[in-house]
Write a protein that holds these residues in place. Structure first.
Motif, short mmCIF file in Angstrom:
data_model
loop_
_atom_site.label_atom_id
_atom_site.label_comp_id
_atom_site.label_asym_id
_atom_site.label_seq_id
_atom_site.Cartn_x
_atom_site.Cartn_y
_atom_site.Cartn_z
N LEU B 20 38.41 56.03 41.63
CA LEU B 20 39.00 56.28 40.46
C LEU B 20 40.52 55.96 40.25
CD1 LEU B 20 38.19 59.95 39.55
CD2 LEU B 20 37.76 58.00 38.24
N VAL B 21 41.34 55.78 41.41
CA VAL B 21 42.58 55.21 41.52
C VAL B 21 42.59 53.76 40.99
CG1 VAL B 21 44.36 54.75 42.74
CG2 VAL B 21 43.68 56.80 43.06
N ILE B 22 41.53 52.88 41.94
CA ILE B 22 41.24 51.67 41.41
C ILE B 22 41.01 51.37 39.86
CG2 ILE B 22 40.02 49.38 42.01
CD1 ILE B 22 39.64 50.63 44.95
N LEU B 24 41.51 53.49 37.53
CA LEU B 24 42.75 53.86 36.54
C LEU B 24 43.71 52.68 36.70
CD1 LEU B 24 44.23 56.27 35.12
CD2 LEU B 24 45.57 56.71 37.30
N THR B 25 44.02 52.02 37.54
CA THR B 25 44.73 51.01 37.90
C THR B 25 44.47 49.76 36.79
OG1 THR B 25 45.59 51.50 39.82
CG2 THR B 25 46.17 49.68 39.07
N ALA B 28 44.89 50.69 33.24
CA ALA B 28 46.32 50.36 32.78
C ALA B 28 46.55 49.16 32.48
CB ALA B 28 46.93 51.26 33.71
N LEU B 29 46.18 48.06 33.37
CA LEU B 29 46.64 46.64 33.43
C LEU B 29 45.59 46.12 32.20
CD1 LEU B 29 46.66 45.48 37.15
CD2 LEU B 29 48.57 46.34 35.63
N LEU B 31 44.97 47.57 29.31
CA LEU B 31 45.54 48.20 28.29
C LEU B 31 46.97 47.45 27.99
CD1 LEU B 31 45.14 52.16 28.44
CD2 LEU B 31 44.57 50.85 26.65
#
Lengths: 311, 194
Positions: B20-22, B24-25, B28-29, B31
């Motif tokens: 999930l962290v990966i 999410l990152t 974000a990138l 976006l």
């Protein structure tokens, strides 16, 4: 007695903390209140403020004349000072509460390498941030959070999560903060050196502010990531725990970057071309660093007390 | 549920959290990439001399006088500043674009250092006949105090005939930025109406 092995060392376990099994030794370390993490961060903040005052004072008294080469090397040397202050305090304290020195130094170096190899190229060359981020305030805030914040905080997270996190030496909740801070300072050191190289040397008075502000910010938001990492290892947290931690750190980092730009630009530019109010950014960085250190320390202490109360 | 099963669940939860962290990152990138595209595609409209176009937002631009209609510059570009230029010239009835191209080349050859025409070809742009000329020259910086090395400038003209006038749309950029910035110029070119 739990029938699963200790989640740190794999030895037979005797106790649990929120469904995680621990042997006697690692239960003791996981529930130990260890002031090293916050002490080293507090020393870092104080040490850096003194460092700025000393350099600024020396420059005012001596008024040194630099050649381009000596200015460049002085700038690079100054970039290394924040990491040196933290590491020296850390090692001095470490005699009482030992932590594997090689691992801390290794994570520091890895943080720097990730900044140089991934973080800076991604932000500056792939996203070419400086070309469009100043279009309007909303774009600046969102760009700083989504691109700068997430990139930086994920790389610090990765520097810890995929190296020391799984090792038996990562045996206390505060270890997350210690290792993430090391990664953050490595990241800051590379950013500062790159800034000096790009500027071909920098006005020492203004440069030292930038170096210290960058180091404080990187270390502080790395501390947030480290807190969430530490809890994730020792307590049975929900799946959204670590994504939440990364998002908070990225949000804080992005907003801080934007705010730093606002406060330093607000004072205008002097006739010599330097920013007129770099000290405001330093005050901001110190406030943020003190706030985060206090909050994270309180959260860890509270978590340990709750665990002990449950036991 | 036994403790072993509980531990397995915890490990699975850790791994899921890690993914999930990966995710999410990366989200974000993505976006961030979208944000960049949105900002870069923002434009400002102008109308002058019967010509309308949309200039990228954030550029420095001025409406010209005489033959020059518009001069727009990207302040963020490195080296030679990426520039869009629109100018008009009177032409005789039934004039062909290639006739004007020869005049332009002669003028620039006298004015610019190492001016070379690389390619010339007629083509259709948005249903209109046009003539494309690609050229290069070395920017002879008029500011003596500049310490930068001279830049090699890569440019292209699109010449349109509109009744008794020719409309010349010119794109110039540092040779290193020419290809990268061309897509944005193409959007500018497509926005021109007359």
């Amino acid at each position: 007695m739990p029938d699963s092995p200790c989640c740190i060392c794999g030895q037979p376990s005797t106790k649990t903390i929120r469904h995680r099994a621990f042997c006697e030794k690692h239960y003791a370390t996981a529930t130990r209140e260890r002031p090293l993490a916050w002490r080293s961060l507090a020393a870092q903040i104080g040490g850096l403020v003194v460092f700025v005052a000393v350099i600024y004072g020396l420059q005012w008294i001596i008024q040194p004349i630099f050649t381009p080469t000596t200015l460049f090397f002085t700038g690079v040397a100054l970039s290394l000072v924040p990491a040196f202050i933290w590491l020296s305090f850390f090692y001095q304290q470490d005699r009482v509460e030992p932590e594997p020195k090689g691992y801390v130094l290794g994570v520091f170096v890895l943080g720097g390498l990730l900044a140089a190899a991934v973080g800076a190229p991604l932000v500056n060359q792939v996203f070419r941030l400086s070309e469009w981020i100043y279009a309007d305030p909303l774009t600046a805030i969102l760009g700083n959070i989504l691109i700068v914040g997430f990139t930086q905080e994920f790389l610090k997270y990765a520097a810890v999560r995929y190296t020391v996190y799984g090792l038996p030496e990562f045996d206390e909740a505060t270890d997350g903060i210690i290792y993430a801070t090391a990664a953050g300072l490595g990241y800051a050191t590379v950013l500062n050196i790159q800034f000096i190289i790009a500027s071909q040397g920098v006005d020492i008075g203004a440069g030292v502010f930038r170096i210290v502000v960058t180091a404080l910010a990187q270390a502080s938001f790395a501390g947030v990531v480290g807190y969430f990492l530490g809890r994730a290892k020792f307590e049975d947290e929900p799946v959204w725990w670590m994504p939440l931690g990364l998002s908070l750190a990225a949000l804080g980092s992005g907003v801080f970057n934007w705010l730093r730009g606002q406060v330093t630009q607000g004072g205008g530019v002097t006739v010599s071309g330097s920013v007129a109010t770099p000290w405001i950014a330093l005050v901001l960085a110190v406030v943020v660093a003190v706030g985060i250190t206090a909050l994270v320390t309180w959260l860890i202490r509270r978590s340990i007390q709750l665990t002990l109360a449950e036991a | 549920m036994t403790m072993l099963a509980s531990l397995k669940t915890s490990l699975n939860r850790d791994q899921l959290g890690e993914w999930l962290v990966i995710a999410l990152t990366l989200s974000a990138l993505l976006l961030g990439w979208g944000l960049r595209a949105t900002v870069e595609s923002r434009t400002m409209g102008f109308t002058a001399d019967g010509i309308t176009a949309r200039v990228p937002a954030g550029w420095l631009w001025r409406l010209g006088s005489g033959m020059q209609v518009l001069h727009a510059t990207d302040p963020a570009s490195a080296g030679f500043s990426t520039t869009y230029n629109i100018e008009t010239r009177p032409v005789v009835a039934d004039a062909k674009p290639e006739q004007l191209v020869g005049v332009l080349s002669l003028e620039r050859g006298q004015r610019l250092t190492a001016y070379r025409v690389l390619d010339q070809q007629p083509l259709i742009i948005n249903g209109r006949e046009a003539y494309k000329t690609t050229f290069v020259y070395v920017e002879a910086n008029p500011t003596l105090t500049h310490k930068d090395l001279p830049s090699v400038v890569h440019g292209v003209d699109f010449v349109f005939i509109n009744g008794s006038r020719a409309i010349i749309v010119t794109y110039e950029a540092d040779e290193n930025a020419y290809d990268t910035d061309f897509a944005e110029f193409r959007r500018f070119l497509d926005s021109i109406t007359f």
